[in-house]
Design an enzyme around this catalytic site. Structure first.
Site, PDB file in Angstrom:
ATOM      1  N   THR A  81       0.876  -1.193   0.000  1.00  0.00           N
ATOM      2  CA  THR A  81       0.000   0.000   0.000  1.00  0.00           C
ATOM      3  C   THR A  81       0.901   1.228   0.000  1.00  0.00           C
ATOM      4  OG1 THR A  81      -0.228  -0.183   2.412  1.00  0.00           O
ATOM      5  CG2 THR A  81      -1.991  -1.102   1.077  1.00  0.00           C
ATOM      6  N   LYS A 100       3.330  -6.932   4.025  1.00  0.00           N
ATOM      7  CA  LYS A 100       3.144  -5.520   3.729  1.00  0.00           C
ATOM      8  C   LYS A 100       2.782  -4.824   5.041  1.00  0.00           C
ATOM      9  CE  LYS A 100       0.007  -3.295   3.376  1.00  0.00           C
ATOM     10  NZ  LYS A 100      -0.766  -2.449   4.367  1.00  0.00           N
ATOM     11  N   THR A 128      -0.857  -3.092  10.694  1.00  0.00           N
ATOM     12  CA  THR A 128      -1.659  -3.300   9.477  1.00  0.00           C
ATOM     13  C   THR A 128      -0.775  -4.074   8.645  1.00  0.00           C
ATOM     14  OG1 THR A 128      -2.713  -1.232   9.378  1.00  0.00           O
ATOM     15  CG2 THR A 128      -2.711  -2.412   7.390  1.00  0.00           C
ATOM     16  N   GLU A 141       5.682   4.306   7.682  1.00  0.00           N
ATOM     17  CA  GLU A 141       5.335   5.589   7.052  1.00  0.00           C
ATOM     18  C   GLU A 141       6.123   6.766   7.616  1.00  0.00           C
ATOM     19  OE1 GLU A 141       1.180   5.892   7.655  1.00  0.00           O
ATOM     20  OE2 GLU A 141       0.688   4.687   5.891  1.00  0.00           O
ATOM     21  N   ASN A 164      -0.205  10.749   6.606  1.00  0.00           N
ATOM     22  CA  ASN A 164      -1.454  10.349   7.227  1.00  0.00           C
ATOM     23  C   ASN A 164      -2.510  11.437   7.239  1.00  0.00           C
ATOM     24  OD1 ASN A 164      -1.109   7.535   7.993  1.00  0.00           O
ATOM     25  ND2 ASN A 164       0.714   8.366   8.991  1.00  0.00           N
ATOM     26  N   THR A 219      -7.561  11.601   1.053  1.00  0.00           N
ATOM     27  CA  THR A 219      -8.181  12.746   0.396  1.00  0.00           C
ATOM     28  C   THR A 219      -7.516  13.052  -0.943  1.00  0.00           C
ATOM     29  OG1 THR A 219      -6.753  14.129   1.728  1.00  0.00           O
ATOM     30  CG2 THR A 219      -9.014  13.841   2.473  1.00  0.00           C
TER      31      THR A 219
END
Lengths: 395, 395
Positions: B154, B180, B191, B271, B390, B395
């Protein structure tokens, strides 16, 4: 003329108190950094609540002992150094601050509460602190509340003061206070120093009951970044100068009003925040469940980043709710951002594009569908400015 | 020629597996987004662990049932959508994914595990998913592991694969896997979607014991942002193709090696992270105490910002330690950053300016002085890039 007009603001809104703030030279910025609040009596009743962190700063260790007998004559506070994790020498420094303040005010050292805030793990420059205490004690004034509120600021962008005056069947009395916050705001008290004063007549036991009830519903529910400080102190002093006796219930009401106002000011001014978020959890089986869910969402960095990005990301809300032990069924969960129910019954609800998160205030309502209890937690978003302020604070 | 050379990498490092990844059109980027791993047998033993989040995605609900009998023939995975909080329709979609994969591979739908990852709260475009499953099933190859690992990414910046080959008294066998991660990495599974494969001969009970032991010490100890996902799945498939029987202890060792490697890759690629932080808590009265303290520090945003700012802020470490219920005395706490003991016995230790935090790897050692137990938690710092990723994800 009301007490608030006759006297100063904040901690000097109530009669029977004098305060001041001075530049002691503890802050590199040269701003005011030392404050004293003096209870002029006739009463010297007091109560306090402290951080629940097991690593407690020297001033907290000292002040717990001071408050134990319910009598406090003065509070001395400094910014520019937390005097935490400083060992026996630090405890000696806190004791010296109390003793020098007591000398200047002609009271007992054992009646002086000490509060410090700033970086952990550095000794205070005691020569400057002592000179500051002398200058500040000489400057005490019944309208000095505003100066004291400025002197306790750390990364706060503005001073925080509040007061309310109550007129009851037996007369008029006032509760006032000041606070500093900005970072480490959680979860049961923030890095907050709060001094509350009242001219009501009340015993230490009444003050203690009222203070615990008021802080449980206000400061305890402000959770900006989930980090609990080593120095949190909320102290309440009663001078009795109004001559009006109050019971715990009446006092709790007025105290809660002042504490709620100060708590909101703390969250509104939390480090780097772009949004102030009220998370209300409704339909809970118990208030404890509502609080657990509210705190879990308030601590989700992914949720907090989403709000910064103006994204009503209800999936991250549900993911946080799902980590709790509160009573609920996933298929009963509703999530409403600023009035738009974007998740209904655990599934996609109204169009998320209808949600406007451009304003400062965000209202998040989570329905658990498991009962009648409700509670609100206040938090902030997670922003670039938060990272910047906290990456650069001590370097 | 070893099994790892004969076959592919990752999930196809062990003999008896075929895999592939294709572009199904679920991601706006046009990257690969659908993968299938097929167990060619002769065995079809399996075990799995899933997220402990109470809000569970449809694929997790489906796959729990599939794994219950210890037999799994294939795993179908998609990125580009989590199929979480999608209600009965979403569960139907997960069921359809299993059924279409089963049709293509001529196995039972009840033997197909389904994993999805991506945004919560949106339905999958099932026409594209179904076409992707058909294309992917037709492309299955014993060297297709690398393609499958790419298709499940992702916000990962790179695919994660690992494998180890063990030569024992009864022969040679292999454990491999792919993962992942990137966000929502905590606290008991991230996740993360992880598929592990082995050509060893083992019963479902042996696989289950070994998998739980290996994940407890690896994936469960990676906590990048404290956020627990609705979709976490770690599944282990055994083909038995090597003909080598293994016991739980031997299998646990090899599995732990592969899982630890994959967990490190997940944290290294979390991230927006600029530092990978190993928090080792030593001198604990119990391993649970060590884990509680490690997790508390790993979740302190103030600590994580300080590391981003290359600041060995041990005060924030102590403040986090102080929120736990672990056995310790504040005066016994030691804190060592990259070999420099900046806090000794709860007080100022060696000069903090000796600490160099400019590298990617940070080692934080916390001594509790309360016993002999020890544990390590892996986390990352809190950075501007984390906030950016994040705030802008959906969006």
């Amino acid at each position: 003329m009301s007490a608030a007009e006759k006297n100063g603001t904040g901690v000097t809104a109530a009669a029977g108190f004098a305060a001041a703030g001075v530049v002691a030279g503890l802050k590199a910025s040269g701003s005011a950094d030392l404050a004293v609040v003096h209870n002029l009596g006739p009463l010297r009743s007091a109560a306090a609540v402290f951080t629940r962190n097991r690593v407690q700063a020297a001033p907290v260790v000292w002040s717990r002992g001071v408050v134990a007998d319910g009598s406090v004559a003065a509070v001395v506070l400094n910014s520019g150094g937390a005097n935490a994790c400083t060992g026996p020498a630090g405890l000696q420094d806190a004791t010296t601050m109390a003793a020098r303040t007591a000398d200047a005010l002609d009271v007992e050292a054992g009646d002086v509460v000490v509060c410090s805030t700033g970086l952990i793990g550095t000794r205070l420059p005691m020569d400057r602190v002592v000179a500051g205490i002398e200058a500040c004690s000489a400057a005490l004034d019944p309208s000095g509340g505003a100066g004291a509120a400025r002197a306790i600021m750390t990364t706060d962008s503005r001073p925080k003061e509040s007061a309310t005056t109550v007129t009851g069947p037996t007369g008029t009395w006032t509760v006032g206070g000041m606070a500093k916050g900005a970072g480490m705001l959680a979860p049961a008290l923030a890095t907050m120093l709060v001094v509350l004063t009242t001219d009501a007549v009340a015993t230490p036991e009444t003050l203690d009951r009222a203070l615990r009830a008021a802080t449980a519903r206000t400061f305890d529910r402000a959770d900006a970044d989930g980090c609990m400080s080593t120095n949190d102190t909320v102290v309440l002093l009663a001078s009795g100068a109004s001559g009006v006796e109050v019971d715990a219930r009446t006092l709790t009401e007025a105290l809660t009003e002042v504490c709620a106002d100060l708590a909101h000011q703390l969250v509104d001014d939390a480090e780097g925040a772009a949004h102030t978020i009220a998370i209300t959890v409704a339909g809970a089986a118990s208030e404890d469940d509502a609080l657990e869910v509210g705190r879990a969402v308030a601590r989700s960095n992914l949720f907090k980043c989403a709000v910064f990005g103006r994204d009503p990301n209800w999936g991250r809300v549900l993911a946080a709710v799902g980590t709790t032990s509160a009573a609920f069924e996933p298929d009963d969960l509703d999530v409403t951002f600023n009035g738009v129910m974007v998740c209904r019954g655990g599934q996609i609800g109204d169009d998320r594009s209808l949600v406007d998160l451009s304003g400062r205030e965000v209202s998040l309502l989570i329905g658990l569908g498991a009962g009648e209890a409700e509670a609100t937690i206040w938090t902030t978003d997670l922003t670039h400015d938060y990272v910047t302020e906290n990456a650069e604070y001590s370097t």
